[in-house]
Design an enzyme around this catalytic site. Structure first.
Site, PDB file in Angstrom:
ATOM      1  N   GLU A 213       0.857  -1.189   0.000  1.00  0.00           N
ATOM      2  CA  GLU A 213       0.000   0.000   0.000  1.00  0.00           C
ATOM      3  C   GLU A 213       0.893   1.240   0.000  1.00  0.00           C
ATOM      4  O   GLU A 213       1.804   1.351   0.815  1.00  0.00           O
ATOM      5  CB  GLU A 213      -0.878  -0.039   1.246  1.00  0.00           C
ATOM      6  CG  GLU A 213      -1.679   1.190   1.553  1.00  0.00           C
ATOM      7  CD  GLU A 213      -2.353   1.101   2.927  1.00  0.00           C
ATOM      8  OE1 GLU A 213      -2.858   2.135   3.378  1.00  0.00           O
ATOM      9  OE2 GLU A 213      -2.362   0.016   3.550  1.00  0.00           O
ATOM     10  N   GLU A 218      -3.057  11.130   2.730  1.00  0.00           N
ATOM     11  CA  GLU A 218      -4.084  11.004   3.759  1.00  0.00           C
ATOM     12  C   GLU A 218      -4.082  12.344   4.469  1.00  0.00           C
ATOM     13  O   GLU A 218      -3.079  12.736   5.075  1.00  0.00           O
ATOM     14  CB  GLU A 218      -3.781   9.862   4.722  1.00  0.00           C
ATOM     15  CG  GLU A 218      -3.952   8.494   4.093  1.00  0.00           C
ATOM     16  CD  GLU A 218      -3.987   7.387   5.128  1.00  0.00           C
ATOM     17  OE1 GLU A 218      -5.088   7.056   5.602  1.00  0.00           O
ATOM     18  OE2 GLU A 218      -2.912   6.876   5.464  1.00  0.00           O
TER      19      GLU A 218
END
EC number: 3.2.1.4
Length: 424
Positions: A213, A218
Site C-alpha cells: 500500500e 491522507e
C-alpha cells in the site's frame, strides 16, 4: 456529469452462473492525463467504480433481509459453508446512482462526500481503465503523480485518502467471481483486514487480505501524511494468524512523512500564515526517483499553489537526518523498524514497478481514535485535540464534509506540473 451503464449479465454480475442478474452497474466517467517532459500531458478516459463490499448491497436472495457477512469477519456461515455455496447464495446489487453513495464526477473532477442526506456513506472507489473491464495499473517507480485537491470542508477527524493498492488488474476475476474489476472486487492493503469476500469469493477461512500500500495522500485541512507500506509477499496474499499482525507480512504502520511530526508546524494548515494553505485549491505532486540501479531511492513531495512551487522543507530535528524527502536513512532514524525489515523504500518501489491500483476515499474514525494518529496533538501529528475529531462532533463544525480530487496526472518526473519561483 458523465455516466456509463452496462446491463448486468451472468458474466458481469460477479456471482455463480446459477445466480440471477440484479440490475445494472453504472460507472462514473473521469478524464485523466498521461504526461511526458517532451510532449506534455495527453487527455485520457477512465472510469470510477465503487468498492464491491462497502459500496454495494450484498444479500441473500432467498432471504433478502439477510446479508452475507460484515467487515472484520468471515462470511455468514449459513449462506457460505463453502466458496461455491457462497457464490450461489449471495447476490451483489448493481448501483445505478453513485451520487447516492457520495460519488460524482464532472470532467476531470471527482467529488467524494461522507454524508448523503445526512446518512454516512464514506465511499471508497477505484480507477478503471478506458475499457471499464479492468483496473488502471499505475507504475510509478521513476515517475511522478499529481492531482489537484479542494479540501476546505475537511476539519479535524476527517481523512481524504488517495493511495495505491497492489490489487489484481482484473479484480480477481474467476469462475466464482466473473464480475471482477467492473464490480469493484479485489481490495487489499497493508492492514490485512478480514472481510467476508476476498477477490470476490467467499472468505471461508477468515483470512486477511494483504498487499503493498502506498499512501500518497491522507489528509484533512489541519494535517497531512505520506506513508509507504511494503510487504514481504508480492501481490495479494491471504494471511493467517501472526502473519496478519503488526510483525507479519506487511508493514502496517509504514514510514510516515508528516510535517508536524518533523518539527514543521508552520508548513501546512488552514489559513494563509502556513506555506501550504488548505483553504485554497492546490496541486499535490509526489515524485518517486530511482537510483542508478533503477531502485526507488526516495519519495518526494511538493505543492503548487497560486502558481508557486512549494518544496518540502529540509528536516531539522534532533536524531533525524537533514533530508527533504522520505528516504531509508530518514525511516531508519524515525524508528520505522518493520518498514526497514520488509524491504524499505526499494521494496515499496518494487510494488510500484509491478503496478498498483488507484484508490480514493473519504472517511472518519469510528473506533474511538478520532483520527488522532493523523492530526492529533497527543501524537505530535497535528493541532487537533482528543475529541474534536469524533464523528459526532465533525458535522457540528462542517455539516457536509467532502473532498474534490481533480486533474489526475502521472508520467515522467517534472512533466505533470508548472510553477514559478520556488518558495522554501
Amino acid at each position: 456529469m458523465a455516466k456509463f451503464s452496462a446491463l448486468c449479465s451472468l458474466a458481469l454480475l460477479g456471482l455463480a452462473t446459477a445466480q440471477k442478474p440484479v440490475g445494472t452497474e453504472t460507472h462514473e466517467k473521469l478524464t485523466t492525463f498521461r504526461c511526458t517532459v517532451a510532449g506534455g500531458c495527453v487527455e485520457k478516459t477512465n472510469y470510477i467504480v465503487l468498492d464491491s463490499i462497502t459500496g454495494h448491497r450484498i444479500y441473500q436472495p432467498a432471504a433478502e433481509t439477510l446479508d452475507c457477512g460484515a467487515r472484520g469477519a468471515a462470511p455468514n456461515v449459513t449462506a457460505c459453508p463453502t466458496k461455491e455455496a457462497c457464490a450461489e447464495n449471495c447476490a451483489m446489487e448493481g448501483r445505478t446512482d453513485y451520487g447516492s453513495q457520495g460519488v460524482s464526477t464532472d470532467g476531470a473532477s471527482l467529488r467524494l462526500q461522507i454524508l448523503h442526506d445526512g446518512k454516512k456513506v464514506a465511499p471508497r472507489v477505484y480507477l478503471l481503465d478506458e475499457t471499464e473491464a479492468k483496473y488502471e495499473m499505475l507504475r510509478l517507480t521513476g515517475n511522478e503523480f499529481a492531482f489537484e485537491v479542494t479540501m476546505d470542508k475537511l476539519p479535524c477527524g476527517m481523512n481524504s485518502a488517495l493511495y495505491l493498492s497492489e490489487m489484481e488488474e482484473d479484480g480477481g476475476k474467476s469462475e466464482l467471481n466473473p464480475g471482477g474489476a467492473p464490480w469493484g472486487t479485489g481490495y487489499c492493503d497493508a492492514q490485512c483486514y478480514v472481510t467476508p469476500f476476498i477477490n470476490g469469493e467467499g472468505n471461508i477461512k477468515g483470512n486477511g487480505a494483504c498487499c503493498a500500500e502506498m499512501d500518497i495522500w491522507e489528509a484533512n485541512s489541519r494535517a497531512t501524511h505520506i506513508a509507504p507500506h511494503p510487504c514481504s509477499k508480492p501481490g495479494l496474499y491471504l494471511c493467517e494468524g501472526d502473519e496478519c499482525g503488526s510483525t507479519g507480512v506487511c508493514d502496517k504502520s509504514g514510514c510516515a512523512w508528516n510535517p508536524n511530526r518533523i518539527a514543521q508546524p508552520h508548513y501546512y494548515g488552514n489559513n494563509d500564515t502556513f506555506k501550504v494553505d488548505t483553504l485554497k485549491p492546490m496541486t499535490v505532486v509526489t515524485q518517486f526517483p530511482t537510483d542508478a540501479s533503477g531502485k526507488l531511492a526516495a519519495i518526494r513531495r511538493l505543492y503548487v499553489q497560486g502558481g508557486v512551487v512549494i518544496k518540502a522543507e529540509t528536516v531539522h530535528k534532533a536524531g533525524l537526518p537533514e533530508v527533504d524527502a522520505l528516504t531509508d536513512p530518514f525511516c531508519e532514524a524515525f524508528g520505522s523498524q518493520r518498514y526497514m525489515a520488509l524491504g524499505a523504500t526499494g521494496g515499496m518501489g518494487d510494488a510500484l514497478a509491478r503496478g498498483m491500483v488507484l484508490v480514493m476515499s473519504i472517511w472518519w474514525d469510528e473506533t474511538g481514535g478520532n483520527m488522532q494518529w493523523l492530526d492529533g496533538i497527543a501524537s505530535g501529528s497535528g493541532p487537533c485535540n482528543a475529541t474534536e475529531g469524533a464523528p459526532a462532533n465533525i458535522p457540528l463544525v462542517e455539516p457536509n464534509p467532502e473532498v474534490t480530487f481533480s486533474n489526475l496526472k502521472w508520467g515522467e518526473i517534472g512533466s505533470t506540473f508548472q510553477g514559478g519561483a520556488r518558495r522554501l
